[in-house]
Enzyme design. Structure first.
Site, PDB file in Angstrom:
ATOM      1  N   ASP A  67      66.181  19.290  53.495  1.00 14.16           N
ATOM      2  CA  ASP A  67      65.407  20.366  54.107  1.00 14.16           C
ATOM      3  C   ASP A  67      64.714  20.062  55.342  1.00 14.16           C
ATOM      4  O   ASP A  67      64.545  19.061  55.711  1.00 14.16           O
ATOM      5  CB  ASP A  67      64.754  21.200  52.930  1.00 14.16           C
ATOM      6  CG  ASP A  67      63.685  20.189  52.225  1.00 14.16           C
ATOM      7  OD1 ASP A  67      63.638  19.186  52.852  1.00 14.16           O
ATOM      8  OD2 ASP A  67      62.960  20.659  51.434  1.00 14.16           O
ATOM      9  N   HIS A 138      59.965  24.526  42.584  1.00 11.25           N
ATOM     10  CA  HIS A 138      61.101  24.472  43.860  1.00 11.25           C
ATOM     11  C   HIS A 138      61.719  23.137  43.849  1.00 11.25           C
ATOM     12  O   HIS A 138      61.133  22.175  43.671  1.00 11.25           O
ATOM     13  CB  HIS A 138      60.737  25.012  45.000  1.00 11.25           C
ATOM     14  CG  HIS A 138      59.707  24.301  45.728  1.00 11.25           C
ATOM     15  ND1 HIS A 138      58.610  24.818  46.476  1.00 11.25           N
ATOM     16  CD2 HIS A 138      59.840  23.029  46.170  1.00 11.25           C
ATOM     17  CE1 HIS A 138      57.876  24.017  47.058  1.00 11.25           C
ATOM     18  NE2 HIS A 138      58.765  22.822  47.056  1.00 11.25           N
TER      19      HIS A 138
HETATM   20  N1  LIG Z   1      60.381  20.543  50.641  1.00 13.15           N
HETATM   21  C1  LIG Z   1      59.783  19.784  50.013  1.00 13.15           C
HETATM   22  C2  LIG Z   1      60.165  19.312  48.571  1.00 13.15           C
HETATM   23  O1  LIG Z   1      61.433  18.643  48.666  1.00 13.15           O
HETATM   24  C3  LIG Z   1      59.130  18.564  47.731  1.00 13.15           C
HETATM   25  O2  LIG Z   1      59.811  18.116  46.562  1.00 13.15           O
HETATM   26  C4  LIG Z   1      58.162  19.244  47.401  1.00 13.15           C
HETATM   27  C5  LIG Z   1      57.043  18.538  46.711  1.00 13.15           C
HETATM   28  O3  LIG Z   1      56.211  17.625  47.508  1.00 13.15           O
HETATM   29  P1  LIG Z   1      55.289  16.614  46.824  1.00 13.15           P
HETATM   30  O4  LIG Z   1      56.247  15.474  46.467  1.00 13.15           O
HETATM   31  O5  LIG Z   1      54.521  16.313  48.172  1.00 13.15           O
HETATM   32  O6  LIG Z   1      54.424  17.088  45.734  1.00 13.15           O
HETATM   33  O7  LIG Z   1      57.296  19.562  48.886  1.00 13.15           O
HETATM   34  C6  LIG Z   1      58.220  20.284  49.798  1.00 13.15           C
HETATM   35  O8  LIG Z   1      58.121  21.797  49.606  1.00 13.15           O
END
Ligand SMILES: N[C@@H]1[C@@H](O)[C@H](O)[C@@H](COP(=O)(O)O)O[C@@H]1O
Length: 264
Positions: A67, A138
């Site tokens: 993304d 998500h």
């Molecule tokens: N688009 C990204 C995701 O791909 C990721 O998995 C999520 C969790 O992030 P973190 O690993 O910092 O908790 O954050 C963002 O929203």
């Protein structure tokens, strides 16, 4: 779904790194799906050091990122392209032309989404897709209510995700509310999926993903449909699982079977 529960976040990163190294050893020209966020950072650090010690090479690999923020250019420090250059690509032997991140500044973003899907297809599909997990379940930027068969497209971020990711932006700095993300269908097409989740703040989403119903309200629950999904958790992220002892038991059985099969 294979569920692996390990003591610490460091163990999770180490486990994921070994899967990537195995993938690239077996198929040096692998097509890898990559993720951003804080969770994969430790894995990327380990991959960089493995690459520098010549234990693994990305010279023949191709990558596709999940993304990107719509409206941020590749040189914007909060863009996911910038993140990937900084935390992985600039430190490994991958060819720049073999790395694809959705273009957040495409003149025609809708067409860019279709082109991204085409690029993945032209590369032969994704062999191993890395995922993190949002607190609301998500994956990529497929927020709750995302179509379970969706493809790469523009998605609106929820206020919760915007708030979670605000820590990366300076106070007052413009933070996009829109993104381009691979769809859930795109992710499910990957031959193998590896989702990493660490920390107590992911425990609710982990429970919904593994033990909840298959539902667009928890996009990660779509992994229940995947034939080769591995979910690697630390103890804190696994803490709310009702059947945790059963998952540990299955994994011990898996390991014992692997040992027997390999004659060790
Ligand atoms: N688009 C990204 C995701 O791909 C990721 O998995 C999520 C969790 O992030 P973190 O690993 O910092 O908790 O954050 C963002 O929203």
């Amino acid at each position: 779904m294979q569920i692996v529960i390990l003591p610490t976040a460091e163990d999770v990163a180490e486990y994921g790194t070994q899967l990537f190294i195995r993938q690239l050893t077996e198929k040096p020209q692998s097509v890898l799906g990559l993720a951003t966020g804080s969770t994969p950072l430790a894995l990327y650090r380990l991959l960089i050091s493995a690459c520098q010690q010549q234990e693994v090479s990305f010279a023949k690999a191709k990558t596709f990122n999940l993304d990107e923020y719509l409206g941020l250019s590749a040189d914007h420090p909060q863009s996911y392209r910038y993140f990937m250059q900084q935390h992985l690509f600039d430190a490994i032997d991958i060819l720049p032309a073999n790395t694809a991140v959705p273009d957040g500044c495409a003149a025609d973003p809708v067409a860019a989404c279709q082109q991204f899907e085409q690029q993945i297809a032209d590369a032969g599909g994704i062999d191993l897709q890395l995922l993190g997990l949002g607190r609301n379940g998500h994956i990529g930027f497929n927020e709750p209510s995302s179509g379970l068969r969706s493809r790469t497209r523009i998605k609106t971020l929820t206020p919760a995700t915007i708030a979670d990711n605000a820590r990366f932006f300076a106070p007052g700095e413009y933070q996009p509310h829109l993104s381009i993300t691979m769809g859930i269908g795109t992710i499910l097409d990957a031959r193998k999926v590896l989702l990493l989740a660490t920390g107590a703040n992911k425990a609710g989403a982990v429970k919904a993903m593994i033990e909840g119903p298959l539902t667009a309200s928890c996009p990660a629950s779509a992994l229940q449909l995947h034939q080769q999904a591995v979910v690697v958790l630390d103890e804190a992220a696994a803490a709310e699982l009702a059947d945790i002892e059963f998952y540990r038991h299955i994994e011990r059985e898996n390991q014992a079977l692997l040992k027997r099969l390999s004659g060790r």
